[in-house]
Design a protein around this motif. Structure first.
Motif, PDB file in Angstrom:
ATOM      1  N   CYS A  16       2.427  -4.495  -2.987  1.00 23.93           N
ATOM      2  CA  CYS A  16       1.385  -3.507  -3.289  1.00 23.93           C
ATOM      3  C   CYS A  16       1.980  -2.107  -3.442  1.00 23.93           C
ATOM      4  N   ARG A  17       2.126  -1.375  -2.338  1.00 22.43           N
ATOM      5  CA  ARG A  17       2.549   0.030  -2.407  1.00 22.43           C
ATOM      6  C   ARG A  17       3.872   0.221  -3.133  1.00 22.43           C
ATOM      7  N   ASP A  47      -0.089  -8.066  -5.345  1.00 19.87           N
ATOM      8  CA  ASP A  47      -1.494  -8.070  -4.942  1.00 19.87           C
ATOM      9  C   ASP A  47      -2.406  -7.982  -6.175  1.00 19.87           C
ATOM     10  N   PRO A  48      -3.388  -8.881  -6.303  1.00 19.50           N
ATOM     11  CA  PRO A  48      -4.259  -8.888  -7.486  1.00 19.50           C
ATOM     12  C   PRO A  48      -5.080  -7.607  -7.674  1.00 19.50           C
ATOM     13  N   THR A  49      -5.486  -6.959  -6.590  1.00 18.83           N
ATOM     14  CA  THR A  49      -6.235  -5.704  -6.731  1.00 18.83           C
ATOM     15  C   THR A  49      -5.329  -4.601  -7.265  1.00 18.83           C
ATOM     16  N   TRP A 100       7.256   7.831   3.175  1.00 25.17           N
ATOM     17  CA  TRP A 100       5.992   8.354   2.665  1.00 25.17           C
ATOM     18  C   TRP A 100       4.807   8.060   3.586  1.00 25.17           C
ATOM     19  N   GLN A 101       4.969   7.236   4.600  1.00 27.51           N
ATOM     20  CA  GLN A 101       3.915   6.989   5.596  1.00 27.51           C
ATOM     21  C   GLN A 101       2.566   6.639   4.958  1.00 27.51           C
ATOM     22  N   LEU A 102       2.591   5.719   4.009  1.00 24.11           N
ATOM     23  CA  LEU A 102       1.380   5.290   3.316  1.00 24.11           C
ATOM     24  C   LEU A 102       0.760   4.087   4.016  1.00 24.11           C
ATOM     25  N   GLU A 103      -0.519   4.156   4.258  1.00 26.20           N
ATOM     26  CA  GLU A 103      -1.219   3.025   4.853  1.00 26.20           C
ATOM     27  C   GLU A 103      -1.323   1.909   3.811  1.00 26.20           C
ATOM     28  N   ASP A 104      -1.121   0.684   4.239  1.00 23.45           N
ATOM     29  CA  ASP A 104      -1.213  -0.466   3.345  1.00 23.45           C
ATOM     30  C   ASP A 104      -2.684  -0.733   3.030  1.00 23.45           C
ATOM     31  N   PRO A 105      -3.064  -0.702   1.739  1.00 17.50           N
ATOM     32  CA  PRO A 105      -4.468  -0.933   1.389  1.00 17.50           C
ATOM     33  C   PRO A 105      -4.852  -2.410   1.294  1.00 17.50           C
ATOM     34  N   ALA A 106      -3.888  -3.300   1.383  1.00 15.11           N
ATOM     35  CA  ALA A 106      -4.162  -4.735   1.216  1.00 15.11           C
ATOM     36  C   ALA A 106      -5.276  -5.188   2.150  1.00 15.11           C
ATOM     37  N   PHE A 113      -7.377   1.110  -2.043  1.00 19.01           N
ATOM     38  CA  PHE A 113      -6.378   0.986  -3.110  1.00 19.01           C
ATOM     39  C   PHE A 113      -6.345   2.244  -3.963  1.00 19.01           C
ATOM     40  N   LEU A 114      -7.517   2.733  -4.346  1.00 19.77           N
ATOM     41  CA  LEU A 114      -7.580   3.935  -5.182  1.00 19.77           C
ATOM     42  C   LEU A 114      -6.957   5.130  -4.472  1.00 19.77           C
TER      43      LEU A 114
END
Length: 134
Positions: A16-17, A47-49, A100-106, A113-114
């Motif tokens: 994903c990310r 990830d499909p999304t 980058w400390q990005l939260e996983d949107p999965a 996701f957006l």
């Protein structure tokens, strides 16, 4: 640097990310850097999304050139970027240049996701600007 640096976007599953960052790296940094992504425990598919939203928002089909891969399947990068090491970052020959400390949107719905895509977009553009000044 006389050659284009290789930027590697690293996360756990590389589904994903890091895949989004790789796609946007190709979009914004193609003249400035090469890029790839990898994971410590890669999934079998993107990830499909993430696939759907990247096609919708940027007309990028990530499946054309990208797939989940292990950190052992990529060349040694010049610049390492972690998407957010929750389980602990791997050692890849040198420390991460940025985390980058990005939260996983999965599994968290389209809004998550957006938000992640928007944040990754801004960070990749900032990286391209930084490398342009080198």
């Amino acid at each position: 640097m006389n050659h284009k640096p290789l930027v590697a976007f690293i996360c756990t599953h590389n589904a994903c990310r890091s895949q989004i960052a790789e796609a946007l790296g190709r979009k914004y940094g193609a003249r400035l850097f090469e890029c790839c992504s990898a994971g410590t425990e890669p999934e079998t598919a993107i990830d499909p999304t993430a696939l759907r939203l990247m096609k919708k928002l940027y007309h990028i089909d990530m499946e054309e050139k990208q797939f989940p891969k292990s950190i052992h399947q990529i060349p040694r990068p010049d610049i390492l970027i972690s998407m957010g090491c929750i389980k602990g970052c791997p050692w890849m020959g040198h420390p991460f240049d940025e985390d980058w400390q990005l939260e996983d949107p999965a599994g968290k719905g389209e809004e998550a996701f957006l938000s992640a895509i928007h944040e990754i977009d801004m960070k990749v553009q900032a990286l391209a600007e930084k490398l342009k000044k080198r």
